[in-house]
Design a protein around this motif. Structure first.
Motif, PDB file in Angstrom:
ATOM      1  N   VAL A 179       2.321  27.848  36.108  1.00  0.00           N
ATOM      2  CA  VAL A 179       3.353  28.737  36.650  1.00  0.00           C
ATOM      3  C   VAL A 179       2.790  29.407  37.888  1.00  0.00           C
ATOM      4  CG1 VAL A 179       4.938  30.635  36.164  1.00  0.00           C
ATOM      5  CG2 VAL A 179       4.163  29.145  34.294  1.00  0.00           C
ATOM      6  N   SER A 180       3.332  29.071  39.063  1.00  0.00           N
ATOM      7  CA  SER A 180       2.726  29.615  40.286  1.00  0.00           C
ATOM      8  C   SER A 180       3.699  29.802  41.441  1.00  0.00           C
ATOM      9  CB  SER A 180       1.583  28.708  40.750  1.00  0.00           C
ATOM     10  OG  SER A 180       2.012  27.371  40.887  1.00  0.00           O
ATOM     11  N   SER A 181       4.981  29.527  41.264  1.00  0.00           N
ATOM     12  CA  SER A 181       5.931  29.671  42.365  1.00  0.00           C
ATOM     13  C   SER A 181       6.625  31.026  42.308  1.00  0.00           C
ATOM     14  CB  SER A 181       6.995  28.577  42.309  1.00  0.00           C
ATOM     15  OG  SER A 181       8.029  28.824  43.261  1.00  0.00           O
ATOM     16  N   TRP A 182       6.733  31.671  43.449  1.00  0.00           N
ATOM     17  CA  TRP A 182       7.434  32.954  43.504  1.00  0.00           C
ATOM     18  C   TRP A 182       8.908  32.795  43.134  1.00  0.00           C
ATOM     19  CZ3 TRP A 182      11.659  33.953  46.633  1.00  0.00           C
ATOM     20  CH2 TRP A 182      11.900  33.045  47.672  1.00  0.00           C
ATOM     21  N   ARG A 183       9.436  31.576  43.228  1.00  0.00           N
ATOM     22  CA  ARG A 183      10.842  31.339  42.905  1.00  0.00           C
ATOM     23  C   ARG A 183      11.107  31.266  41.394  1.00  0.00           C
ATOM     24  NH1 ARG A 183      13.471  29.612  47.623  1.00  0.00           N
ATOM     25  NH2 ARG A 183      12.070  28.781  49.222  1.00  0.00           N
ATOM     26  N   THR A 184      10.077  31.022  40.611  1.00  0.00           N
ATOM     27  CA  THR A 184      10.274  30.823  39.178  1.00  0.00           C
ATOM     28  C   THR A 184      10.572  32.162  38.498  1.00  0.00           C
ATOM     29  OG1 THR A 184       8.774  28.924  39.193  1.00  0.00           O
ATOM     30  CG2 THR A 184       9.239  29.935  37.062  1.00  0.00           C
ATOM     31  N   GLU A 185      11.689  32.187  37.771  1.00  0.00           N
ATOM     32  CA  GLU A 185      12.128  33.397  37.077  1.00  0.00           C
ATOM     33  C   GLU A 185      12.188  33.133  35.572  1.00  0.00           C
ATOM     34  OE1 GLU A 185      15.903  34.328  38.774  1.00  0.00           O
ATOM     35  OE2 GLU A 185      15.089  34.624  40.814  1.00  0.00           O
ATOM     36  N   GLU A 186      12.489  34.166  34.820  1.00  0.00           N
ATOM     37  CA  GLU A 186      12.564  34.035  33.364  1.00  0.00           C
ATOM     38  C   GLU A 186      13.577  32.980  32.952  1.00  0.00           C
ATOM     39  OE1 GLU A 186      13.185  37.750  31.422  1.00  0.00           O
ATOM     40  OE2 GLU A 186      11.459  38.731  32.367  1.00  0.00           O
ATOM     41  N   ARG A 187      14.700  32.899  33.654  1.00  0.00           N
ATOM     42  CA  ARG A 187      15.725  31.919  33.279  1.00  0.00           C
ATOM     43  C   ARG A 187      15.218  30.491  33.432  1.00  0.00           C
ATOM     44  NH1 ARG A 187      18.732  30.294  37.999  1.00  0.00           N
ATOM     45  NH2 ARG A 187      18.001  31.435  39.849  1.00  0.00           N
ATOM     46  N   HIS A 188      14.367  30.266  34.403  1.00  0.00           N
ATOM     47  CA  HIS A 188      13.804  28.926  34.557  1.00  0.00           C
ATOM     48  C   HIS A 188      12.841  28.615  33.409  1.00  0.00           C
ATOM     49  CE1 HIS A 188      14.697  30.152  38.849  1.00  0.00           C
ATOM     50  NE2 HIS A 188      15.454  29.080  38.690  1.00  0.00           N
ATOM     51  N   ILE A 189      12.068  29.608  33.014  1.00  0.00           N
ATOM     52  CA  ILE A 189      11.132  29.420  31.906  1.00  0.00           C
ATOM     53  C   ILE A 189      11.884  29.157  30.612  1.00  0.00           C
ATOM     54  CG2 ILE A 189       9.395  30.589  30.497  1.00  0.00           C
ATOM     55  CD1 ILE A 189       8.366  29.658  33.236  1.00  0.00           C
ATOM     56  N   GLU A 190      12.971  29.882  30.383  1.00  0.00           N
ATOM     57  CA  GLU A 190      13.758  29.656  29.166  1.00  0.00           C
ATOM     58  C   GLU A 190      14.384  28.262  29.171  1.00  0.00           C
ATOM     59  OE1 GLU A 190      13.585  31.584  26.597  1.00  0.00           O
ATOM     60  OE2 GLU A 190      12.340  32.980  27.742  1.00  0.00           O
ATOM     61  N   ALA A 191      14.808  27.797  30.343  1.00  0.00           N
ATOM     62  CA  ALA A 191      15.350  26.439  30.439  1.00  0.00           C
ATOM     63  C   ALA A 191      14.273  25.398  30.144  1.00  0.00           C
ATOM     64  CB  ALA A 191      15.954  26.216  31.823  1.00  0.00           C
ATOM     65  N   LEU A 192      13.060  25.640  30.639  1.00  0.00           N
ATOM     66  CA  LEU A 192      11.941  24.734  30.359  1.00  0.00           C
ATOM     67  C   LEU A 192      11.665  24.678  28.858  1.00  0.00           C
ATOM     68  CD1 LEU A 192       9.345  23.102  31.162  1.00  0.00           C
ATOM     69  CD2 LEU A 192       8.194  25.335  31.354  1.00  0.00           C
ATOM     70  N   ILE A 193      11.590  25.840  28.222  1.00  0.00           N
ATOM     71  CA  ILE A 193      11.326  25.881  26.783  1.00  0.00           C
ATOM     72  C   ILE A 193      12.432  25.161  26.022  1.00  0.00           C
ATOM     73  CG2 ILE A 193      11.149  27.421  24.785  1.00  0.00           C
ATOM     74  CD1 ILE A 193       9.879  29.499  26.718  1.00  0.00           C
ATOM     75  N   GLY A 194      13.687  25.405  26.417  1.00  0.00           N
ATOM     76  CA  GLY A 194      14.816  24.759  25.746  1.00  0.00           C
ATOM     77  C   GLY A 194      14.764  23.243  25.874  1.00  0.00           C
ATOM     78  N   LEU A 195      14.450  22.752  27.069  1.00  0.00           N
ATOM     79  CA  LEU A 195      14.359  21.310  27.277  1.00  0.00           C
ATOM     80  C   LEU A 195      13.266  20.696  26.411  1.00  0.00           C
ATOM     81  CD1 LEU A 195      14.975  18.661  28.831  1.00  0.00           C
ATOM     82  CD2 LEU A 195      13.323  19.437  30.558  1.00  0.00           C
ATOM     83  N   LEU A 196      12.081  21.313  26.405  1.00  0.00           N
ATOM     84  CA  LEU A 196      10.975  20.747  25.640  1.00  0.00           C
ATOM     85  C   LEU A 196      11.205  20.859  24.139  1.00  0.00           C
ATOM     86  CD1 LEU A 196       7.896  21.874  27.777  1.00  0.00           C
ATOM     87  CD2 LEU A 196       8.979  19.635  27.658  1.00  0.00           C
ATOM     88  N   ALA A 197      11.869  21.913  23.704  1.00  0.00           N
ATOM     89  CA  ALA A 197      12.208  22.029  22.284  1.00  0.00           C
ATOM     90  C   ALA A 197      13.159  20.908  21.878  1.00  0.00           C
ATOM     91  CB  ALA A 197      12.843  23.385  22.004  1.00  0.00           C
ATOM     92  N   ARG A 198      14.152  20.624  22.728  1.00  0.00           N
ATOM     93  CA  ARG A 198      15.097  19.541  22.419  1.00  0.00           C
ATOM     94  C   ARG A 198      14.412  18.185  22.413  1.00  0.00           C
ATOM     95  NH1 ARG A 198      17.793  16.089  25.538  1.00  0.00           N
ATOM     96  NH2 ARG A 198      17.389  17.226  27.476  1.00  0.00           N
ATOM     97  N   LEU A 199      13.550  17.940  23.403  1.00  0.00           N
ATOM     98  CA  LEU A 199      12.858  16.658  23.471  1.00  0.00           C
ATOM     99  C   LEU A 199      11.968  16.438  22.239  1.00  0.00           C
ATOM    100  CD1 LEU A 199      11.818  16.494  27.242  1.00  0.00           C
ATOM    101  CD2 LEU A 199      13.631  15.215  26.100  1.00  0.00           C
ATOM    102  N   LYS A 200      11.312  17.490  21.802  1.00  0.00           N
ATOM    103  CA  LYS A 200      10.463  17.336  20.616  1.00  0.00           C
ATOM    104  C   LYS A 200      11.280  17.043  19.370  1.00  0.00           C
ATOM    105  CE  LYS A 200       6.479  19.226  18.232  1.00  0.00           C
ATOM    106  NZ  LYS A 200       6.931  18.808  16.903  1.00  0.00           N
ATOM    107  N   HIS A 201      12.418  17.713  19.271  1.00  0.00           N
ATOM    108  CA  HIS A 201      13.301  17.476  18.118  1.00  0.00           C
ATOM    109  C   HIS A 201      13.813  16.048  18.108  1.00  0.00           C
ATOM    110  CE1 HIS A 201      16.255  18.339  15.008  1.00  0.00           C
ATOM    111  NE2 HIS A 201      17.202  17.791  15.783  1.00  0.00           N
ATOM    112  N   GLU A 202      14.059  15.486  19.297  1.00  0.00           N
ATOM    113  CA  GLU A 202      14.616  14.130  19.386  1.00  0.00           C
ATOM    114  C   GLU A 202      13.563  13.040  19.257  1.00  0.00           C
ATOM    115  OE1 GLU A 202      18.278  15.375  22.432  1.00  0.00           O
ATOM    116  OE2 GLU A 202      16.549  14.235  23.155  1.00  0.00           O
ATOM    117  N   MET A 203      12.300  13.380  19.455  1.00  0.00           N
ATOM    118  CA  MET A 203      11.247  12.376  19.442  1.00  0.00           C
ATOM    119  C   MET A 203      10.777  12.097  18.022  1.00  0.00           C
ATOM    120  SD  MET A 203      10.274  11.274  22.488  1.00  0.00           S
ATOM    121  CE  MET A 203      10.772  11.704  24.171  1.00  0.00           C
TER     122      MET A 203
END
Length: 452
Positions: free
Chosen positions: A426-450
């Motif tokens: 995590v190193s971009s000034w543009r990255t906000e909490e909403r982006h982090i939550e989207a990342l977590i949501g995506l990876l949680a879904r991918l793990k559930h589907e794998m």
């Protein structure tokens, strides 16, 4: 007729449109965009070509095939997005088109870079009489620093490297963590330090050099340490080791490409305790300070030694020893310190600290969210790095691939303790909490589907 100013205006419009698209464009270009790059594979023209057509081709074919590493959803490496003020300063500096070797070439660049150097030593709380050379990367900076280190250590042993060369010189022993960054190993190789002269010290499960495994040090030792191990973000034990190294007369170099910025933080500076006792440091601005590529610094406590090792004065080009051409590799150079000056002035001390602390907090949230989703977080998240593994090696690899193919985020694979893992930076000034939550949501879904 297309004028120079028409071309500059067109380029600026394209740049603005691109930056405005970063939030929503695919983080990694799709296959059609990558295939279209074949349009650049053409013969060298025999005759001059229309400038407007050239820029149109560049934007049409190149733009869609770029990686949106300047956007908020890129976590692959410690790559920040250029702060608006730094990016704008870079545009002005490009228009000035200065050869920023010394005050003779560019009084403006020289003055601005001297201020940026002074501010850098202030915010990183390093010895104020140190020399600061602005170069292309921590790699180039390490080459300058370690060249200086070798020259000084040999001089202490009574050997004049400039006059006598290296043949028959006293041996210099290098000591470093076994996981020292590959760019430091590259520099050691370029300088002719063979593997037989390098002592690789084991590291603990946090990626930190094991203090009790460090061999005896002496005045022919070059000790390389790191602030921010690339996988774990771990810091070597500076407070315990550096006083010992100084007493022995060893030269200590710190690779702090991104981790040295922790020193500017109110909450994370403790990680760097004792680091000011080193002899040289390297740090990138284009990582955590979020300036344009390629901007980095070599810092050397022994200003005269760096200036003597890197000196490039000629009969027709004399300059002050502290001129930038005498502190780094390049004789002719652009003023890389100008966007760094702009970033430091734009953020101020509190802004730099705040950005570092916010990114560390976001990394902590990544670790928390992925742990809750069933991932194994492999490191103690002390900085902005999160090292992660799924249930199996196969699942880990598959999730990395699926995340990359989604176009929503990008991060890459890594290897930790001989097994696959992946790393979120995590190193971009543009990255906000909403982006982090989207990342977590995506990876949680991918793990559930794998499949496990």
């Amino acid at each position: 007729m297309t004028t120079e100013f028409d071309l500059l205006a067109y380029a600026e419009r394209q740049a603005v449109d691109y930056v405005q698209s970063l939030e929503h464009r695919p983080v990694f270009p799709d296959e059609p965009a990558r295939r279209a790059l074949s349009g650049f594979d053409e013969p060298l023209p025999e005759q001059p070509q229309d400038a407007a057509t050239i820029l149109e081709q560049l934007s049409r074919l190149g733009g869609p095939a770029t990686v949106a590493s300047a956007g908020p959803n890129y976590y692959g490496f410690v790559i920040g997005s250029s702060l608006p003020v730094a990016s704008a300063a870079e545009r002005i500096a490009l228009a000035w088109d200065q050869c920023a070797s010394s005050a003779v070439n560019s009084p403006a660049a020289d003055a601005i870079e001297r201020t940026a150097a002074r501010w850098l030593l202030d915010i990183l709380d390093l010895p104020r009489n140190s020399a600061v050379g602005f170069g292309t990367s921590a790699t180039a900076g390490a080459l300058s620093a370690l060249t200086t280190a070798r020259r000084v250590l040999l001089a202490r042993a009574g050997w004049d490297m400039d006059r006598q060369g290296l043949a028959g010189a006293p041996a210099i022993r290098v000591v470093c963590p076994e996981n020292i960054h590959i760019t430091v190993r590259k520099v050691l190789r370029l300088l002719g330090f063979g593997e037989d002269n390098i002592v690789n010290v084991p590291c603990d499960d946090r990626g930190r050099l094991c203090l009790d495994a460090v061999p005896a040090l002496n005045d022919r030792t070059l000790l390389c340490l790191q602030a921010g191990e690339v996988n774990t973000g771990g810091f070597d034990p500076f407070a315990e080791l550096l006083p010992r190294a100084r007493k022995a007369g060893a030269w200590v170099h710190i690779d702090g490409a991104f981790g040295l910025w922790a020193r500017a933080s109110n909450t994370h500076a403790y990680l760097t305790e004792g680091i000011d006792l080193a002899d040289s440091w390297t740090v990138d601005a284009h990582k955590w300070l979020n300036t344009p590529y390629d901007g980095a610094m070599v810092i050397c406590r022994h200003a005269d030694a760096l200036a003597q090792a890197m000196n490039s004065d000629a009969d027709y080009a004399q300059a002050d020893p502290t001129a930038q051409k005498n502190l780094g590799l390049e004789f002719s150079r652009r003023a890389r310190g100008i966007p760094i000056w702009a970033a430091l002035k734009g953020l101020g001390r509190q802004g730099v600290a705040g950005m570092v602390e916010r990114h560390c907090a976001l990394a902590g949230r990544v670790a928390e969210g992925l742990s809750a989703a069933g991932y194994r977080v492999l490191n103690e998240v002390v900085l902005n790095q999160v090292l992660v593994r799924a249930d199996t090696d196969e699942q880990t690899r598959a999730i990395v691939q699926a995340a990359q193919q989604s176009g929503q985020v990008w991060f890459g694979p890594s290897v930790w303790q001989n097994r696959p893992a992946f790393r979120i930076s995590v190193s971009s000034w543009r990255t906000e909490e909403r982006h982090i939550e989207a990342l977590i949501g995506l990876l949680a879904r991918l793990k559930h589907e794998m499949p496990s």
